[in-house]
Design a protein around this motif. Structure first.
Motif, PDB file in Angstrom:
ATOM      1  N   PHE A  63       0.847  -1.181   0.000  1.00 24.27           N
ATOM      2  CA  PHE A  63       0.000   0.000   0.000  1.00 24.27           C
ATOM      3  C   PHE A  63       0.885   1.234   0.000  1.00 24.27           C
ATOM      4  CE2 PHE A  63       1.089  -0.664   4.388  1.00 24.27           C
ATOM      5  CZ  PHE A  63       1.171   0.602   4.952  1.00 24.27           C
ATOM      6  N   GLU A  64       0.310   2.373  -0.346  1.00 23.08           N
ATOM      7  CA  GLU A  64       1.020   3.644  -0.332  1.00 23.08           C
ATOM      8  C   GLU A  64       1.101   4.136   1.113  1.00 23.08           C
ATOM      9  OE1 GLU A  64       2.783   6.804  -0.306  1.00 23.08           O
ATOM     10  OE2 GLU A  64       2.524   6.184  -2.409  1.00 23.08           O
ATOM     11  N   PRO A  65       2.302   4.217   1.720  1.00 25.09           N
ATOM     12  CA  PRO A  65       2.387   4.545   3.149  1.00 25.09           C
ATOM     13  C   PRO A  65       1.885   5.939   3.505  1.00 25.09           C
ATOM     14  CG  PRO A  65       4.569   4.440   2.148  1.00 25.09           C
ATOM     15  CD  PRO A  65       3.611   3.903   1.136  1.00 25.09           C
ATOM     16  N   ALA A  66       1.894   6.864   2.541  1.00 25.52           N
ATOM     17  CA  ALA A  66       1.346   8.194   2.819  1.00 25.52           C
ATOM     18  C   ALA A  66      -0.176   8.179   2.802  1.00 25.52           C
ATOM     19  CB  ALA A  66       1.876   9.204   1.798  1.00 25.52           C
ATOM     20  N   MET A  67      -0.754   7.084   2.367  1.00 25.94           N
ATOM     21  CA  MET A  67      -2.205   6.953   2.251  1.00 25.94           C
ATOM     22  C   MET A  67      -2.709   6.085   3.394  1.00 25.94           C
ATOM     23  SD  MET A  67      -5.064   7.510   0.708  1.00 25.94           S
ATOM     24  CE  MET A  67      -4.682   8.154  -0.907  1.00 25.94           C
ATOM     25  N   ALA A  68      -3.014   6.725   4.527  1.00 25.30           N
ATOM     26  CA  ALA A  68      -3.422   5.963   5.712  1.00 25.30           C
ATOM     27  C   ALA A  68      -4.688   5.159   5.465  1.00 25.30           C
ATOM     28  CB  ALA A  68      -3.622   6.917   6.886  1.00 25.30           C
ATOM     29  N   GLY A  69      -5.572   5.659   4.597  1.00 28.43           N
ATOM     30  CA  GLY A  69      -6.804   4.936   4.311  1.00 28.43           C
ATOM     31  C   GLY A  69      -6.560   3.590   3.659  1.00 28.43           C
ATOM     32  N   ALA A 215       2.322  18.732  -4.371  1.00 27.86           N
ATOM     33  CA  ALA A 215       2.571  20.161  -4.197  1.00 27.86           C
ATOM     34  C   ALA A 215       1.292  20.986  -4.176  1.00 27.86           C
ATOM     35  CB  ALA A 215       3.487  20.664  -5.315  1.00 27.86           C
ATOM     36  N   MET A 216       0.186  20.423  -4.641  1.00 32.42           N
ATOM     37  CA  MET A 216      -1.047  21.196  -4.805  1.00 32.42           C
ATOM     38  C   MET A 216      -1.549  21.870  -3.528  1.00 32.42           C
ATOM     39  SD  MET A 216      -3.362  19.177  -7.571  1.00 32.42           S
ATOM     40  CE  MET A 216      -2.925  19.219  -9.310  1.00 32.42           C
ATOM     41  N   PRO A 217      -1.570  21.179  -2.386  1.00 35.46           N
ATOM     42  CA  PRO A 217      -2.082  21.845  -1.184  1.00 35.46           C
ATOM     43  C   PRO A 217      -1.331  23.135  -0.847  1.00 35.46           C
ATOM     44  CG  PRO A 217      -1.939  19.482  -0.822  1.00 35.46           C
ATOM     45  CD  PRO A 217      -1.253  19.759  -2.127  1.00 35.46           C
ATOM     46  N   ARG A 218      -0.035  23.176  -1.121  1.00 39.78           N
ATOM     47  CA  ARG A 218       0.759  24.364  -0.806  1.00 39.78           C
ATOM     48  C   ARG A 218       0.531  25.497  -1.802  1.00 39.78           C
ATOM     49  NH1 ARG A 218       4.680  20.302  -0.741  1.00 39.78           N
ATOM     50  NH2 ARG A 218       5.697  21.203  -2.585  1.00 39.78           N
ATOM     51  N   MET A 219      -0.110  25.188  -2.932  1.00 39.76           N
ATOM     52  CA  MET A 219      -0.262  26.169  -3.992  1.00 39.76           C
ATOM     53  C   MET A 219      -1.655  26.779  -4.063  1.00 39.76           C
ATOM     54  SD  MET A 219       1.880  24.044  -6.911  1.00 39.76           S
ATOM     55  CE  MET A 219       1.865  25.364  -8.131  1.00 39.76           C
ATOM     56  N   SER A 231      -7.307  12.717  -0.674  1.00 42.02           N
ATOM     57  CA  SER A 231      -6.236  12.227   0.198  1.00 42.02           C
ATOM     58  C   SER A 231      -5.040  13.169   0.210  1.00 42.02           C
ATOM     59  CB  SER A 231      -5.787  10.836  -0.253  1.00 42.02           C
ATOM     60  OG  SER A 231      -5.333  10.864  -1.597  1.00 42.02           O
ATOM     61  N   GLN A 232      -4.697  13.728  -0.949  1.00 43.22           N
ATOM     62  CA  GLN A 232      -3.544  14.620  -1.018  1.00 43.22           C
ATOM     63  C   GLN A 232      -3.813  15.918  -0.267  1.00 43.22           C
ATOM     64  OE1 GLN A 232      -0.886  13.428  -2.137  1.00 43.22           O
ATOM     65  NE2 GLN A 232      -1.490  11.774  -3.502  1.00 43.22           N
ATOM     66  N   PHE A 233      -5.024  16.434  -0.385  1.00 43.35           N
ATOM     67  CA  PHE A 233      -5.359  17.667   0.324  1.00 43.35           C
ATOM     68  C   PHE A 233      -5.500  17.419   1.824  1.00 43.35           C
ATOM     69  CE2 PHE A 233      -6.552  18.655  -4.044  1.00 43.35           C
ATOM     70  CZ  PHE A 233      -5.949  19.895  -4.192  1.00 43.35           C
ATOM     71  N   ASP A 234      -6.032  16.244   2.198  1.00 48.04           N
ATOM     72  CA  ASP A 234      -6.068  15.887   3.620  1.00 48.04           C
ATOM     73  C   ASP A 234      -4.653  15.854   4.186  1.00 48.04           C
ATOM     74  OD1 ASP A 234      -8.803  15.664   3.636  1.00 48.04           O
ATOM     75  OD2 ASP A 234      -8.857  13.500   3.981  1.00 48.04           O
ATOM     76  N   ALA A 235      -3.754  15.212   3.453  1.00 50.61           N
ATOM     77  CA  ALA A 235      -2.361  15.107   3.908  1.00 50.61           C
ATOM     78  C   ALA A 235      -1.708  16.475   4.008  1.00 50.61           C
ATOM     79  CB  ALA A 235      -1.567  14.208   2.958  1.00 50.61           C
ATOM     80  N   GLY A 236      -2.132  17.399   3.156  1.00 52.26           N
ATOM     81  CA  GLY A 236      -1.589  18.755   3.185  1.00 52.26           C
ATOM     82  C   GLY A 236      -2.307  19.670   4.154  1.00 52.26           C
ATOM     83  N   LYS A 237      -3.155  19.102   5.027  1.00 52.44           N
ATOM     84  CA  LYS A 237      -3.872  19.858   6.065  1.00 52.44           C
ATOM     85  C   LYS A 237      -4.829  20.889   5.474  1.00 52.44           C
ATOM     86  CE  LYS A 237      -1.349  17.575   8.972  1.00 52.44           C
ATOM     87  NZ  LYS A 237      -1.898  16.368   9.644  1.00 52.44           N
ATOM     88  N   VAL A 238      -5.397  20.587   4.316  1.00 50.70           N
ATOM     89  CA  VAL A 238      -6.411  21.447   3.716  1.00 50.70           C
ATOM     90  C   VAL A 238      -7.773  20.958   4.175  1.00 50.70           C
ATOM     91  CG1 VAL A 238      -7.447  22.271   1.572  1.00 50.70           C
ATOM     92  CG2 VAL A 238      -4.959  21.960   1.717  1.00 50.70           C
TER      93      VAL A 238
END
Length: 303
Positions: A63-69, A215-219, A231-238
């Protein structure tokens, strides 16, 4: 390997030939090397051998380790479903997608759940390996996020839209925009393979940009709208309140249980396919209240 000593006293002695000693050691070394070679060969072909024997009961799934789900899904299947199929599932988190697919293709991992078929094809080609997609598992929540607008209707003419820069996910984003009537794509291309250069109708004059998904959440402050995975935005605290549209993703972008092409048709690997095909997985995705899964990884859509 140790040769047992019999301990028998035969009543006579044998004279040792000193000249034969080096030959004996060399012979033993040669035999040991041969045995070691056979054992290593057996280890390298272990997945294939186990498949032929139909005896494998433990499976390692990536599994993708950055993807807790994704890890939560593996935990659920391992705990609630796998025992009913007489198998055990062990998790393996590996960040690099190329290395992960190489490990799956070689049989080091029995399967992975981290990618849809189209990303798999792109990644497998880059890795120079052969993979086989099997059953659909779940879909990643995918949508539009903005720090500036509250709805799609609020997006003004000329606003900047940020899309994923990898081919597979850029196609998904452009297809989404076309389905929502915001852009038009060249009718001669398959929508899921679309690139920015395939946009032929842009009635609101959007400025289309691209960036890495991570990089999207930071942009978000620098663009009007960003399009990517929940998932990417969740990880970026959005906050999910920043999401302005979460349409149902097409089934073609569902995650697959992906295996090495060499092993996918074996009787053993079919046990794994059967376990992940169990309807309890889809029920879990539809009803769980776990924030790492709910709205992030969704049941497979009907179309």
């Amino acid at each position: 390997m140790t040769t047992p000593h019999t301990g028998h006293d035969h009543g006579f002695t044998l004279r040792k030939n000193r000249n034969a000693l080096p030959w004996t050691i060399a012979s033993l070394a040669a035999v040991a090397a041969l045995i070691l070679g056979v054992l290593l060969g057996q280890q390298r072909s272990a997945p294939a051998a186990a498949s032929a024997a139909g005896s494998q009961t433990k499976f390692t799934v990536h599994f993708e380790p950055a993807m807790a789900g994704e890890e939560k899904i593996l935990d659920f299947v391992a705990r609630q479903i796998a025992p009913d199929y007489g198998i055990e599932i062990e998790k393996a988190g590996l960040q690099d997608p190329i290395q992960a697919n190489q490990a799956v293709a070689s049989g080091q991992f029995d399967a992975t759940i981290f990618e849809h078929q189209w990303y798999m094809e792109q990644s497998a080609e880059a890795a120079g390996v052969e993979l086989e997609p099997t059953v659909e598992l779940f879909q990643w929540g995918f949508g539009l996020y903005s720090n500036h607008y509250d709805s799609v209707e609020d997006i003004p003419r000329g606003a900047s839209l940020l899309l994923p820069n990898d081919v597979a996910n850029q196609g998904q984003a452009l297809w989404l925009l076309q389905r929502e009537g915001l852009l038009g794509l060249d009718p001669d291309i398959e929508p899921r393979t679309a690139k920015i250069s395939d946009v032929i109708d842009n009635p609101r004059g959007f400025e289309l940009k691209e960036a890495d998904l991570l990089a999207m959440p930071r942009m978000l402050d620098d663009v009007g709208v960003a399009i990517g995975y929940v998932s990417q935005f969740d990880a970026g605290k959005v906050d999910r309140d920043q999401g302005i549209l979460f349409p149902e993703p097409p089934k073609t972008f569902a995650s697959r249980l992906i295996m090495g092409a060499e092993y996918a048709k074996s009787a053993d690997e079919q046990k794994l396919v059967e376990a992940f095909s169990d309807p309890r997985l889809q029920e879990y995705l539809a009803t769980t209240e776990d924030p790492l899964v709910q709205g992030v990884l969704t049941p497979v859509s009907g179309s």
